[in-house]
Write a protein that holds these residues in place. Structure first.
Motif, PDB file in Angstrom:
ATOM      1  N   GLU A  30     -34.931 -38.092  -4.486  1.00  0.00           N
ATOM      2  CA  GLU A  30     -33.615 -38.521  -4.004  1.00  0.00           C
ATOM      3  C   GLU A  30     -33.737 -39.220  -2.652  1.00  0.00           C
ATOM      4  OE1 GLU A  30     -29.730 -36.032  -2.828  1.00  0.00           O
ATOM      5  OE2 GLU A  30     -30.489 -35.571  -4.835  1.00  0.00           O
ATOM      6  N   LYS A  31     -34.648 -38.716  -1.820  1.00  0.00           N
ATOM      7  CA  LYS A  31     -34.850 -39.284  -0.482  1.00  0.00           C
ATOM      8  C   LYS A  31     -35.621 -40.596  -0.552  1.00  0.00           C
ATOM      9  CE  LYS A  31     -36.766 -38.035   4.061  1.00  0.00           C
ATOM     10  NZ  LYS A  31     -37.507 -36.975   4.822  1.00  0.00           N
ATOM     11  N   TYR A  32     -36.596 -40.655  -1.498  1.00  0.00           N
ATOM     12  CA  TYR A  32     -37.430 -41.861  -1.657  1.00  0.00           C
ATOM     13  C   TYR A  32     -37.319 -42.346  -3.101  1.00  0.00           C
ATOM     14  CZ  TYR A  32     -39.631 -40.028   2.617  1.00  0.00           C
ATOM     15  OH  TYR A  32     -39.867 -39.541   3.883  1.00  0.00           O
ATOM     16  N   PRO A  33     -36.198 -42.975  -3.443  1.00  0.00           N
ATOM     17  CA  PRO A  33     -35.958 -43.345  -4.851  1.00  0.00           C
ATOM     18  C   PRO A  33     -36.959 -44.348  -5.414  1.00  0.00           C
ATOM     19  CG  PRO A  33     -34.320 -44.344  -3.399  1.00  0.00           C
ATOM     20  CD  PRO A  33     -35.079 -43.375  -2.568  1.00  0.00           C
ATOM     21  N   ASN A  34     -37.628 -45.115  -4.562  1.00  0.00           N
ATOM     22  CA  ASN A  34     -38.572 -46.116  -5.052  1.00  0.00           C
ATOM     23  C   ASN A  34     -40.024 -45.636  -5.029  1.00  0.00           C
ATOM     24  OD1 ASN A  34     -36.512 -48.087  -5.439  1.00  0.00           O
ATOM     25  ND2 ASN A  34     -36.524 -48.519  -3.230  1.00  0.00           N
ATOM     26  N   ALA A  35     -40.227 -44.410  -4.592  1.00  0.00           N
ATOM     27  CA  ALA A  35     -41.594 -43.879  -4.500  1.00  0.00           C
ATOM     28  C   ALA A  35     -42.151 -43.575  -5.893  1.00  0.00           C
ATOM     29  CB  ALA A  35     -41.609 -42.621  -3.654  1.00  0.00           C
ATOM     30  N   LYS A  36     -43.430 -43.825  -6.074  1.00  0.00           N
ATOM     31  CA  LYS A  36     -44.110 -43.470  -7.322  1.00  0.00           C
ATOM     32  C   LYS A  36     -44.784 -42.116  -7.113  1.00  0.00           C
ATOM     33  CE  LYS A  36     -44.913 -48.213  -8.892  1.00  0.00           C
ATOM     34  NZ  LYS A  36     -45.924 -49.225  -9.292  1.00  0.00           N
ATOM     35  N   VAL A  37     -44.049 -41.077  -7.510  1.00  0.00           N
ATOM     36  CA  VAL A  37     -44.522 -39.709  -7.299  1.00  0.00           C
ATOM     37  C   VAL A  37     -45.603 -39.379  -8.327  1.00  0.00           C
ATOM     38  CG1 VAL A  37     -43.882 -37.267  -7.309  1.00  0.00           C
ATOM     39  CG2 VAL A  37     -42.336 -38.975  -6.313  1.00  0.00           C
ATOM     40  N   ILE A  38     -46.688 -38.786  -7.850  1.00  0.00           N
ATOM     41  CA  ILE A  38     -47.772 -38.330  -8.724  1.00  0.00           C
ATOM     42  C   ILE A  38     -47.785 -36.807  -8.690  1.00  0.00           C
ATOM     43  CG2 ILE A  38     -50.266 -38.288  -9.123  1.00  0.00           C
ATOM     44  CD1 ILE A  38     -50.428 -41.023  -7.781  1.00  0.00           C
ATOM     45  N   SER A  39     -47.670 -36.190  -9.848  1.00  0.00           N
ATOM     46  CA  SER A  39     -47.651 -34.729  -9.905  1.00  0.00           C
ATOM     47  C   SER A  39     -49.038 -34.177 -10.214  1.00  0.00           C
ATOM     48  CB  SER A  39     -46.661 -34.240 -10.957  1.00  0.00           C
ATOM     49  OG  SER A  39     -46.679 -32.829 -11.007  1.00  0.00           O
ATOM     50  N   LEU A  40     -49.602 -33.500  -9.230  1.00  0.00           N
ATOM     51  CA  LEU A  40     -50.835 -32.727  -9.413  1.00  0.00           C
ATOM     52  C   LEU A  40     -50.518 -31.268  -9.140  1.00  0.00           C
ATOM     53  CD1 LEU A  40     -53.405 -35.092  -7.617  1.00  0.00           C
ATOM     54  CD2 LEU A  40     -52.698 -35.072 -10.019  1.00  0.00           C
ATOM     55  N   GLY A  41     -49.296 -30.902  -9.488  1.00  0.00           N
ATOM     56  CA  GLY A  41     -48.814 -29.563  -9.193  1.00  0.00           C
ATOM     57  C   GLY A  41     -48.831 -28.667 -10.415  1.00  0.00           C
ATOM     58  N   ILE A  42     -47.705 -28.581 -11.100  1.00  0.00           N
ATOM     59  CA  ILE A  42     -47.614 -27.709 -12.273  1.00  0.00           C
ATOM     60  C   ILE A  42     -48.660 -28.122 -13.304  1.00  0.00           C
ATOM     61  CG2 ILE A  42     -46.110 -27.013 -14.172  1.00  0.00           C
ATOM     62  CD1 ILE A  42     -43.738 -27.465 -12.288  1.00  0.00           C
ATOM     63  N   GLY A  43     -49.369 -27.160 -13.838  1.00  0.00           N
ATOM     64  CA  GLY A  43     -50.475 -27.450 -14.750  1.00  0.00           C
ATOM     65  C   GLY A  43     -50.005 -27.821 -16.140  1.00  0.00           C
ATOM     66  N   ASP A  44     -49.395 -28.992 -16.264  1.00  0.00           N
ATOM     67  CA  ASP A  44     -48.897 -29.448 -17.561  1.00  0.00           C
ATOM     68  C   ASP A  44     -49.793 -30.568 -18.083  1.00  0.00           C
ATOM     69  OD1 ASP A  44     -47.401 -29.818 -19.803  1.00  0.00           O
ATOM     70  OD2 ASP A  44     -45.622 -30.583 -18.788  1.00  0.00           O
ATOM     71  N   THR A  45     -50.233 -30.429 -19.316  1.00  0.00           N
ATOM     72  CA  THR A  45     -51.136 -31.414 -19.911  1.00  0.00           C
ATOM     73  C   THR A  45     -50.439 -32.764 -20.080  1.00  0.00           C
ATOM     74  OG1 THR A  45     -50.540 -30.505 -22.074  1.00  0.00           O
ATOM     75  CG2 THR A  45     -52.580 -29.731 -21.079  1.00  0.00           C
ATOM     76  N   THR A  46     -51.229 -33.828 -20.094  1.00  0.00           N
ATOM     77  CA  THR A  46     -50.674 -35.184 -20.154  1.00  0.00           C
ATOM     78  C   THR A  46     -51.257 -36.027 -21.286  1.00  0.00           C
ATOM     79  OG1 THR A  46     -52.353 -35.936 -18.566  1.00  0.00           O
ATOM     80  CG2 THR A  46     -50.223 -35.255 -17.666  1.00  0.00           C
ATOM     81  N   GLN A  47     -52.398 -35.634 -21.833  1.00  0.00           N
ATOM     82  CA  GLN A  47     -53.020 -36.408 -22.905  1.00  0.00           C
ATOM     83  C   GLN A  47     -52.355 -36.121 -24.249  1.00  0.00           C
ATOM     84  OE1 GLN A  47     -55.694 -38.858 -22.480  1.00  0.00           O
ATOM     85  NE2 GLN A  47     -54.522 -38.558 -20.587  1.00  0.00           N
ATOM     86  N   PRO A  48     -52.233 -37.136 -25.110  1.00  0.00           N
ATOM     87  CA  PRO A  48     -51.585 -36.923 -26.416  1.00  0.00           C
ATOM     88  C   PRO A  48     -52.370 -35.943 -27.279  1.00  0.00           C
ATOM     89  CG  PRO A  48     -52.648 -39.079 -26.327  1.00  0.00           C
ATOM     90  CD  PRO A  48     -52.691 -38.535 -24.934  1.00  0.00           C
ATOM     91  N   LEU A  49     -51.671 -35.357 -28.230  1.00  0.00           N
ATOM     92  CA  LEU A  49     -52.319 -34.408 -29.141  1.00  0.00           C
ATOM     93  C   LEU A  49     -53.412 -35.103 -29.943  1.00  0.00           C
ATOM     94  CD1 LEU A  49     -49.196 -32.573 -30.630  1.00  0.00           C
ATOM     95  CD2 LEU A  49     -50.715 -31.742 -28.829  1.00  0.00           C
TER      96      LEU A  49
END
Length: 435
Positions: free
Chosen positions: A57-76
């Motif tokens: 909300e504070k930086y609407p144009n920022a490209k946030v990268i999440s290295l936080g919650i351990g959620d997988t990103t690769q397709p099944l």
């Protein structure tokens, strides 16, 4: 006449108005569960999400990268997704439709887990209970154990162990000065003790929650260390609840299951999952092993009570998800799953190399998808906020995993390669200028 019966009496109206008048709102007369009142503010990961949303909300144009919650990103893996798709389509036909499955899980899947994951460890398919994930099973194990048991946890450790213990009424009151609950024994795991608790100084408890590879430190306990743990449990008559959710990431000779240790079947329950290996964080599928040799004080088999818990509180894992799990354990599917694991392990290697090159003390990453980075003398929430504000990267503050996590952040290797590389560039720019 019927409508008149539905009208509240004058005395009830008065009582309701008195309640609203004294409190300014209407409420029931049911008291809040006092155990829930003992929980520390927000659960860690929703708190991180809330801060991320405020940042966007504070930086609407920022490209946030999440290295936080351990959620997988690769397709099944393709054969896994195809298996679930075929099963789902078959449900639209008279021949392929299925309703309730066994609460304990599909027999074929249980057999595949026993033969593929446990191989020569003598785990029988009837000792395996298929579920909708490790975290859900953790709560069912807590139901099994009840509120009167004493517990010990690694410090730092996954916050679900402590929060579920608080909700069950096992924890006692929170000590604000230390951030610890009075009835929970915290087994410090840090660099000084090779991230393994000093069992000679650990008090006896009924239950020991132990995760290897550990979340968040990434440390995989050695065979010798686990032998000590099993012997400690045997001497004290304790039950180990062993979380093996990240065992597929082990690259060295560390055991991937507690059942590799002699005598463990008499003292240990093992929980595991398809989430972080096959990318089932959204599909939801896991399992728990309760050996037949594990007995209560009175000689009654624990497995019978766990079966009753499952049959009472659970209708069984999704048939579609179980079809996917079975495909994961086929020769082709398992090979594809391990390719995904190797992808995240390479991400972890890149992160470790980046922080190490900047002079930081870094742990984990070789046997787990998490990197544990030390910022001496700093508050971990301050480090989290600083990195987020300056680089638009989400991490996890170590204090969220327990008091011993203060001064650390956890960095997840779950992410697309381009995101990992971009995050490393941003971190180098920030930390080089700081150092």
């Amino acid at each position: 006449m019927f409508s008149l019966c539905l009208q509240p009496s004058a005395s009830l109206k008065v009582q309701r108005e008195e309640i609203i008048g004294s409190r300014g709102y209407y409420s029931t007369r049911v008291a809040r569960n006092p155990n829930l009142e003992k929980l520390q503010t927000n659960y860690l990961f929703p708190e991180i999400l809330e801060r991320e949303l405020k940042h966007v909300e504070k930086y609407p144009n920022a490209k946030v990268i999440s290295l936080g919650i351990g959620d997988t990103t690769q397709p099944l893996p393709q054969p896994v997704a195809l298996s679930m798709s075929n099963y789902a389509r078959a449900l639209s036909t008279p021949q392929g439709y299925t309703g309730y499955g066994l609460e304990q899980g599909n027999k074929e899947l249980r057999r595949a887990i026993a033969e593929t994951i446990y191989k020569d460890l003598l785990v029988e398919e009837t000792e395996i209970f298929v579920s909708d994930g490790a975290q859900c099973d953790l709560s069912r194990v807590q139901l099994l154990l009840g509120s009167n048991v004493s517990i010990a946890v690694q410090d730092p450790s996954f916050p679900g162990y402590i929060d579920s213990s608080v909700i069950m009424g096992q924890s006692g009151d929170l000590k604000n000065d230390s951030g610890r609950y009075g009835n929970i024994k915290y087994m410090k795991c840090n660099l000084e003790n090779d991230f393994f608790p000093d069992l000679s100084k650990t008090e006896r408890t009924d239950v020991i929650f132990f995760c290897s590879p550990n979340n968040p430190t990434g440390h995989a306990a050695s065979r010798q260390q686990l032998q000590q743990l099993v012997e400690f449990a045997q001497v004290n008559g304790s039950i180990i609840v062993y979380d093996a959710a990240y065992s597929a990431y082990i690259s060295d000779s560390s055991p991937k299951s507690i059942y590799e240790i002699p005598g463990s079947r008499k003292v240990a329950i093992e929980i595991s999952s398809f989430s972080k290996t096959a990318g089932f964080t959204g599909v939801r599928l896991g399992w728990t092993v309760v050996p037949k040799e594990l007995l209560y004080l009175n000689g009654f088999p624990v497995i019978h009570d766990f079966n009753r818990i499952i049959c009472t509180s659970f209708n069984g894992a999704s048939n579609i998800a179980q079809a996917g799990g079975l495909a994961c354990l086929s020769p082709e599917g398992f090979k594809e799953v391990m390719f995904k694991v190797d992808y995240y392990k390479e991400n972890a290697r890149i992160l470790v190399e980046t922080f190490t090159s900047l002079g930081f003390r870094v742990y984990g990453g070789s046997n787990a998808p998490y990197v544990w980075v030390h910022f001496p003398g700093s508050k971990s929430w301050n480090v989290f906020n600083w990195i987020l504000d300056k680089t638009h990267i989400i991490t996890v503050p170590g204090i969220g995993f327990g008091p011993a996590g203060e001064g650390y952040i956890r960095v997840s290797a779950f992410g697309h390669r381009e995101s990992i590389l971009e995050a490393c560039k941003r971190l180098i720019t920030l930390l080089c200028h700081t150092n």
